[in-house]
Motif scaffolding. Structure first.
Motif, mmCIF file in Angstrom:
data_model
loop_
_atom_site.group_PDB
_atom_site.id
_atom_site.type_symbol
_atom_site.label_atom_id
_atom_site.label_comp_id
_atom_site.label_asym_id
_atom_site.label_seq_id
_atom_site.Cartn_x
_atom_site.Cartn_y
_atom_site.Cartn_z
ATOM 1 N N ASN A 1 32.833 -61.218 9.065
ATOM 2 C CA ASN A 1 32.060 -60.429 10.021
ATOM 3 C C ASN A 1 31.098 -59.478 9.332
ATOM 4 O OD1 ASN A 1 33.548 -61.634 12.077
ATOM 5 N ND2 ASN A 1 35.032 -59.972 12.171
ATOM 6 N N TYR A 2 29.935 -59.310 9.973
ATOM 7 C CA TYR A 2 28.921 -58.361 9.517
ATOM 8 C C TYR A 2 28.438 -57.539 10.711
ATOM 9 C CZ TYR A 2 28.326 -60.965 5.113
ATOM 10 O OH TYR A 2 28.526 -61.577 3.894
ATOM 11 N N THR A 3 28.002 -56.317 10.419
ATOM 12 C CA THR A 3 27.362 -55.479 11.421
ATOM 13 C C THR A 3 26.094 -54.887 10.819
ATOM 14 O OG1 THR A 3 29.514 -54.870 12.372
ATOM 15 C CG2 THR A 3 27.609 -53.527 12.999
ATOM 16 N N ILE A 4 25.002 -54.993 11.562
ATOM 17 C CA ILE A 4 23.723 -54.423 11.145
ATOM 18 C C ILE A 4 23.345 -53.346 12.153
ATOM 19 C CG2 ILE A 4 21.272 -54.883 10.727
ATOM 20 C CD1 ILE A 4 22.047 -57.807 10.134
ATOM 21 N N LEU A 5 23.130 -52.114 11.672
ATOM 22 C CA LEU A 5 22.843 -50.990 12.553
ATOM 23 C C LEU A 5 21.503 -50.348 12.216
ATOM 24 C CD1 LEU A 5 26.314 -49.157 12.668
ATOM 25 C CD2 LEU A 5 25.387 -50.799 14.316
ATOM 26 N N THR B 1 15.362 -54.303 18.023
ATOM 27 C CA THR B 1 16.788 -54.435 17.725
ATOM 28 C C THR B 1 17.445 -53.090 17.430
ATOM 29 O OG1 THR B 1 16.488 -56.666 16.824
ATOM 30 C CG2 THR B 1 18.466 -55.463 16.158
ATOM 31 N N ALA B 2 18.541 -52.826 18.143
ATOM 32 C CA ALA B 2 19.346 -51.631 17.870
ATOM 33 C C ALA B 2 20.502 -51.968 16.934
ATOM 34 C CB ALA B 2 19.888 -51.046 19.171
ATOM 35 N N SER B 3 21.133 -53.119 17.159
ATOM 36 C CA SER B 3 22.235 -53.549 16.293
ATOM 37 C C SER B 3 22.391 -55.060 16.376
ATOM 38 C CB SER B 3 23.553 -52.874 16.690
ATOM 39 O OG SER B 3 24.055 -53.423 17.904
#
Length: 234
Positions: free
Chosen positions: A130-134, A219-221
């Protein structure tokens, strides 16, 4: 991703956002969002009364936030309704894209026993990355979303990339959005990705390919969950 078996189920999810309702493959199902911040009372009676309000289908998938104590409580609720009604409790993943993987599995394997579902998800979960981009101003964006205000930021925004490992997230990079997406895309080889893009408005977009993503400037996240292929996968 396999085509879902079209039998209506109830999906109850403890979350402050109803993004699951926006997924095109889940719209046919009855989705109930339980905002824990608004649910003041706790206990078995509260859970039983809540489920009684929404048990119009044969099965209810309950995605909960919490620990082992919460799980044990839901097992008691499950036993209360058996054998007339089946409740399938699973801990809600922190990553929104991983949540999509979980719901796919539970709906596709709807006739399996609860133990087999637990084992199947355990095996699948071991194959996930898993990845998260903020967005660099993500906290501010969330505040503006709650107030319903129009959100605009300048060009060349900086995003932070987080990678999940052993249940924890680690910050691994910062940069413009196309740069951090490229890093995740490089790691997605030999994987089936699910991508959940949150726009500035709070709306979600769902993808299975990075190339198909749109409105990147808005894009927000982005939440990404990569399902690693195993030998024999098509």
């Amino acid at each position: 991703m396999k085509e879902l078996i079209q039998e209506k189920v109830t999906i109850m999810m403890e979350h402050s956002n109803d993004y699951i309702k926006q997924h095109p493959l889940f719209r046919m199902h009855d989705i109930v969002i339980v905002d824990k911040k608004k649910k003041k009372k706790k206990g078995l009676e509260t859970e039983i009364n809540l489920i009684n309000r929404f048990k119009q289908n044969e099965k209810l998938i309950y995605l909960y936030k919490g620990d082992e104590k919460k799980y044990e409580s839901l097992l008691k609720v499950r036993n209360f309704f058996l054998p007339d009604y089946t409740i399938i409790p699973f801990q809600l993943p922190k990553n929104d894209a991983e949540t999509i993987h979980l719901i796919y599995l539970l709906i596709n394997q709807k006739n399996e026993s609860y133990l087999k579902l637990l084992n199947s998800w355990s095996s699948t979960n071991k194959r996930l990355q898993n990845y998260t981009i903020l967005h660099g101003k993500y906290n501010k964006i969330q505040q503006l979303q709650k107030k319903g205000k129009l959100i605009t930021f300048g060009k060349n925004a900086i995003y932070t990339l987080w990678k999940e490992g052993k249940g924890k997230e680690k910050k691994i990079s910062k940069g413009e959005l196309d740069q951090v997406i490229a890093m995740v895309e490089e790691d997605s080889k030999n994987s089936s990705p699910i991508i959940v893009q949150e726009l500035m408005s709070g709306d979600r977009r769902f993808y299975h390919s990075f190339e198909k993503m749109e409105n990147l400037a808005d894009t927000a996240s982005i939440h990404v969950s990569l399902l690693r292929h195993i030998r024999g996968d098509d």
